[in-house]
Write a protein that holds these residues in place. Sequence first.
Motif, PDB file in Angstrom:
ATOM      1  N   ALA A   6       7.133  62.087   8.352  1.00  0.00           N
ATOM      2  CA  ALA A   6       7.795  63.007   9.283  1.00  0.00           C
ATOM      3  C   ALA A   6       8.096  64.354   8.640  1.00  0.00           C
ATOM      4  O   ALA A   6       8.063  65.389   9.306  1.00  0.00           O
ATOM      5  N   LYS A  10       7.269  67.994  10.588  1.00  0.00           N
ATOM      6  CA  LYS A  10       8.387  68.832  11.031  1.00  0.00           C
ATOM      7  C   LYS A  10       8.045  70.320  11.103  1.00  0.00           C
ATOM      8  O   LYS A  10       8.434  70.986  12.062  1.00  0.00           O
ATOM      9  N   VAL A  13       6.579  71.482  14.557  1.00  0.00           N
ATOM     10  CA  VAL A  13       7.339  71.364  15.801  1.00  0.00           C
ATOM     11  C   VAL A  13       7.772  72.767  16.201  1.00  0.00           C
ATOM     12  O   VAL A  13       8.405  73.478  15.426  1.00  0.00           O
ATOM     13  N   LYS A  14       7.421  73.166  17.433  1.00  0.00           N
ATOM     14  CA  LYS A  14       7.637  74.555  17.856  1.00  0.00           C
ATOM     15  C   LYS A  14       9.003  74.806  18.486  1.00  0.00           C
ATOM     16  O   LYS A  14       9.506  75.916  18.456  1.00  0.00           O
ATOM     17  N   SER A  15       9.609  73.809  19.114  1.00  0.00           N
ATOM     18  CA  SER A  15      10.900  74.028  19.770  1.00  0.00           C
ATOM     19  C   SER A  15      11.670  72.715  19.785  1.00  0.00           C
ATOM     20  O   SER A  15      11.483  71.890  18.903  1.00  0.00           O
ATOM     21  N   ASN A  16      12.484  72.514  20.783  1.00  0.00           N
ATOM     22  CA  ASN A  16      13.326  71.312  20.855  1.00  0.00           C
ATOM     23  C   ASN A  16      12.484  70.038  20.869  1.00  0.00           C
ATOM     24  O   ASN A  16      11.322  70.042  21.253  1.00  0.00           O
ATOM     25  N   LYS A  17      13.118  68.950  20.478  1.00  0.00           N
ATOM     26  CA  LYS A  17      12.420  67.677  20.318  1.00  0.00           C
ATOM     27  C   LYS A  17      12.206  66.992  21.668  1.00  0.00           C
ATOM     28  O   LYS A  17      13.155  66.641  22.350  1.00  0.00           O
ATOM     29  N   THR A  18      10.948  66.836  22.030  1.00  0.00           N
ATOM     30  CA  THR A  18      10.553  66.016  23.179  1.00  0.00           C
ATOM     31  C   THR A  18       9.308  65.235  22.762  1.00  0.00           C
ATOM     32  O   THR A  18       8.682  65.551  21.747  1.00  0.00           O
ATOM     33  N   ASP A  19       8.951  64.236  23.520  1.00  0.00           N
ATOM     34  CA  ASP A  19       7.787  63.423  23.177  1.00  0.00           C
ATOM     35  C   ASP A  19       6.498  64.243  23.187  1.00  0.00           C
ATOM     36  O   ASP A  19       5.648  64.081  22.311  1.00  0.00           O
ATOM     37  N   ILE A  21       6.126  67.553  22.754  1.00  0.00           N
ATOM     38  CA  ILE A  21       6.124  68.498  21.630  1.00  0.00           C
ATOM     39  C   ILE A  21       5.884  67.761  20.318  1.00  0.00           C
ATOM     40  O   ILE A  21       5.157  68.242  19.435  1.00  0.00           O
ATOM     41  N   ASP A  22       6.477  66.567  20.175  1.00  0.00           N
ATOM     42  CA  ASP A  22       6.239  65.761  18.970  1.00  0.00           C
ATOM     43  C   ASP A  22       4.770  65.371  18.853  1.00  0.00           C
ATOM     44  O   ASP A  22       4.187  65.419  17.766  1.00  0.00           O
ATOM     45  N   ALA A  25       2.763  68.309  17.710  1.00  0.00           N
ATOM     46  CA  ALA A  25       2.982  68.584  16.292  1.00  0.00           C
ATOM     47  C   ALA A  25       2.227  67.589  15.414  1.00  0.00           C
ATOM     48  O   ALA A  25       1.642  67.971  14.390  1.00  0.00           O
TER      49      ALA A  25
END
Length: 87
Positions: A6, A10, A13-19, A21-22, A25
Amino acid sequence: MRLIPAQFVKPYVKSNKTDIIDAEAIAEAATRATMLFAALKSEEQADFQALHRVRDQMIGTRTRLINQMRAFCLEYGIALRQGAGLF
């Protein structure tokens, strides 16, 4: 199958954590030529790690019980030394 730690995903990852976006990344990190992948554990290594985790939990539980018993004894004025097996 390849495992990516992880800490290496990390930075992608461009912005807030969502499935979604993860997942983006992870896909971006996997395409990098310099990406370091984690080695898969053998069954023996996984068993050995599980034994160590169980042992650590048992030691933590024992320490909590010893401290609790010492605290109960102190309420009645009985002072005991610290450590297991010193009663």
